[in-house]
Design an enzyme around this catalytic site. Structure first.
Site, PDB file in Angstrom:
ATOM      1  N   LYS A  52       0.785  -1.207  -0.049  1.00  0.00           N
ATOM      2  CA  LYS A  52       0.046  -0.072   0.123  1.00  0.00           C
ATOM      3  C   LYS A  52       0.917   1.224  -0.013  1.00  0.00           C
ATOM      4  CE  LYS A  52      -3.808  -2.494   2.018  1.00  0.00           C
ATOM      5  NZ  LYS A  52      -4.525  -3.058   3.301  1.00  0.00           N
ATOM      6  N   GLN A  96      -4.835  -1.313   9.546  1.00  0.00           N
ATOM      7  CA  GLN A  96      -4.643  -2.849   9.081  1.00  0.00           C
ATOM      8  C   GLN A  96      -5.198  -3.825   9.829  1.00  0.00           C
ATOM      9  OE1 GLN A  96      -3.748  -3.257   5.828  1.00  0.00           O
ATOM     10  NE2 GLN A  96      -4.051  -5.542   5.975  1.00  0.00           N
ATOM     11  N   ASP A 119     -11.038   2.806   3.904  1.00  0.00           N
ATOM     12  CA  ASP A 119     -11.443   1.198   3.826  1.00  0.00           C
ATOM     13  C   ASP A 119     -12.976   0.936   3.683  1.00  0.00           C
ATOM     14  OD1 ASP A 119      -9.225  -0.413   4.118  1.00  0.00           O
ATOM     15  OD2 ASP A 119      -9.148  -0.345   6.136  1.00  0.00           O
TER      16      ASP A 119
END
Ligand code: GUN
Length: 291
Positions: A52, A96, A119
Site C-alpha cells: 500500500k 490494518q 477502507d
C-alpha cells in the site's frame, strides 16, 4: 478459451487514472495523503502495508506509516487515530486488520472519521451502502466503498461481464468481502445468493452461478463440479500453503469450465490496492471541497 482476468493489468489502468488526477491536484497545491497503522508483527499484514505504501509513492500520494508494538493499548491506538483525524495532510486512514486480540477492532474502526474512512469499514459508510438501492444512488451519496468488493465490481465492469439479471453466488459472509460485495452486486441488478458454512447442498447452490465470488478463506474449496460451464469466477482467497499462495478456487480444474477466472496472485489482490488509491484521492477532494 478461458479468459484469464488480470487484476494486475486492470489495476494498472486504474492506478494510471489516479496518478494523472493526483498530478492535477498537486498543481492546485493539494497532495492526497494516506495514513496507515500497523499494530504488531503479523507477516502478511506487513506485506500488505508495504504494498500500500509503495503504491502511494508510485502515484504521488503522500504516505504516513505508523507502526505500534503488539502490546500497544487501546488508548494509545485511539489517540493516534484521533490525531490523524485532525491532521490536514492526512485524507485517508487505514488501520490494518486483524488487530491483536486485546484490541477491539470495532471500536477502533468507529473512531476513524467517516470522511477519512478509505477502507469503507466505518458503520456509517457500511450503513449508507446498505441503504442505497442502486449504483446511481451509491455514486450520488459519495461514500467510500470497501476496497475489495469495489475492486471486484470494477473487474466485472471492465471485462464487460453482464451483471444485470445474472445469477451471482457469493461464497463467504464476512463484513469485509462477502456481505458488501453481495450488496454491490444487488445494486448492479444481479440476483444474489450468499452461501456460508451453514448452507445446505452448497455445491448445488454454487452451480447456479453465472458470476461466482469465492471468499470463504479455505484453500481450493471451489472445485470444478461446483461450477456451471461458462461461469465468471472471481477468487478472493489468499491462502498460504507450504507450496505457495493459492486461492479459494481449485484453479487448474475450474479453469477448464469457467468462461473467465481470476488468478491468485494477480487477480483481486492488486485491485484492492488500486481501489484504496481511488478512495484516498476521493477523500482528498471531498475534504477540500473539490468535485
Ligand atoms: N485486512 C485484510 N484486508 C484488509 C483491508 O482491506 N483493509 C484493512 N484495513 N485490513 C485488511
Amino acid at each position: 478459451m478461458t479468459e484469464l482476468i488480470s487484476g494486475k493489468d486492470i489495476s494498472k489502468q486504474i492506478k494510471n487514472e489516479v496518478q494523472q488526477e493526483v498530478a492535477r491536484l498537486k498543481t492546485q497545491g493539494l497532495t492526497p495523503g494516506l495514513a496507515t497503522i500497523l499494530v504488531g508483527e503479523d507477516e502478511a499484514s506487513k506485506v500488505y502495508i508495504g504494498q500500500k505504501t509503495k503504491t502511494c509513492e508510485q502515484l504521488g500520494i503522500a504516505s504516513f506509516h505508523h507502526k505500534l508494538p503488539i502490546q500497544a493499548t487501546e488508548t494509545e491506538l485511539l489517540n493516534l487515530v484521533n490525531k490523524l483525524n485532525h491532521d490536514p495532510k492526512v485524507h485517508g486512514i487505514l488501520c490494518q486488520l486483524p488487530l491483536p486480540p486485546h484490541l477491539n477492532a470495532d471500536k477502533i474502526l468507529l473512531a476513524i472519521s467517516p470522511d477519512k474512512d478509505v477502507d469503507g469499514f466505518h458503520l456509517l459508510n457500511m450503513g449508507k451502502l446498505l441503504s442505497k438501492k442502486n449504483m446511481k444512488e451509491i455514486e450520488a451519496e459519495g461514500m467510500y466503498l470497501p476496497c475489495t468488493p469495489h475492486g471486484i465490481i470494477e473487474l466485472l465492469k471492465r471485462t464487460k461481464t453482464p451483471m444485470s439479471g445474472a445469477e451471482a453466488v457469493v461464497v463467504g459472509r464476512s463484513n469485509i468481502v462477502g456481505k458488501p460485495v453481495a450488496l454491490l452486486l444487488m445494486a448492479e441488478n444481479a440476483t444474489v445468493t450468499i452461501c456460508h458454512s451453514g448452507t445446505r447442498n452448497l455445491p448445488e447452490v454454487v452451480r447456479r452461478a453465472d458470476i461466482l465470488i469465492a471468499a470463504i478463506g479455505k484453500p481450493k474449496f471451489i472445485t470444478a463440479e461446483m461450477v456451471k460451464p461458462g461461469a465468471v469466477v472471481i477468487d478472493v482467497g489468499v491462502n498460504r500453503l507450504p507450496e505457495g499462495l493459492c486461492g479459494d478456487v481449485d484453479f487448474e480444474s475450474v479453469k477448464a469450465k469457467a468462461k473467465a477466472i481470476t488468478p491468485v496472485p494477480g487477480g483481486v489482490g492488486p485491485m484492492t490496492i488500486a481501489m484504496l488509491m481511488v478512495n484516498t484521492l476521493k477523500a482528498a477532494k471531498k475534504l477540500n471541497g473539490i468535485n
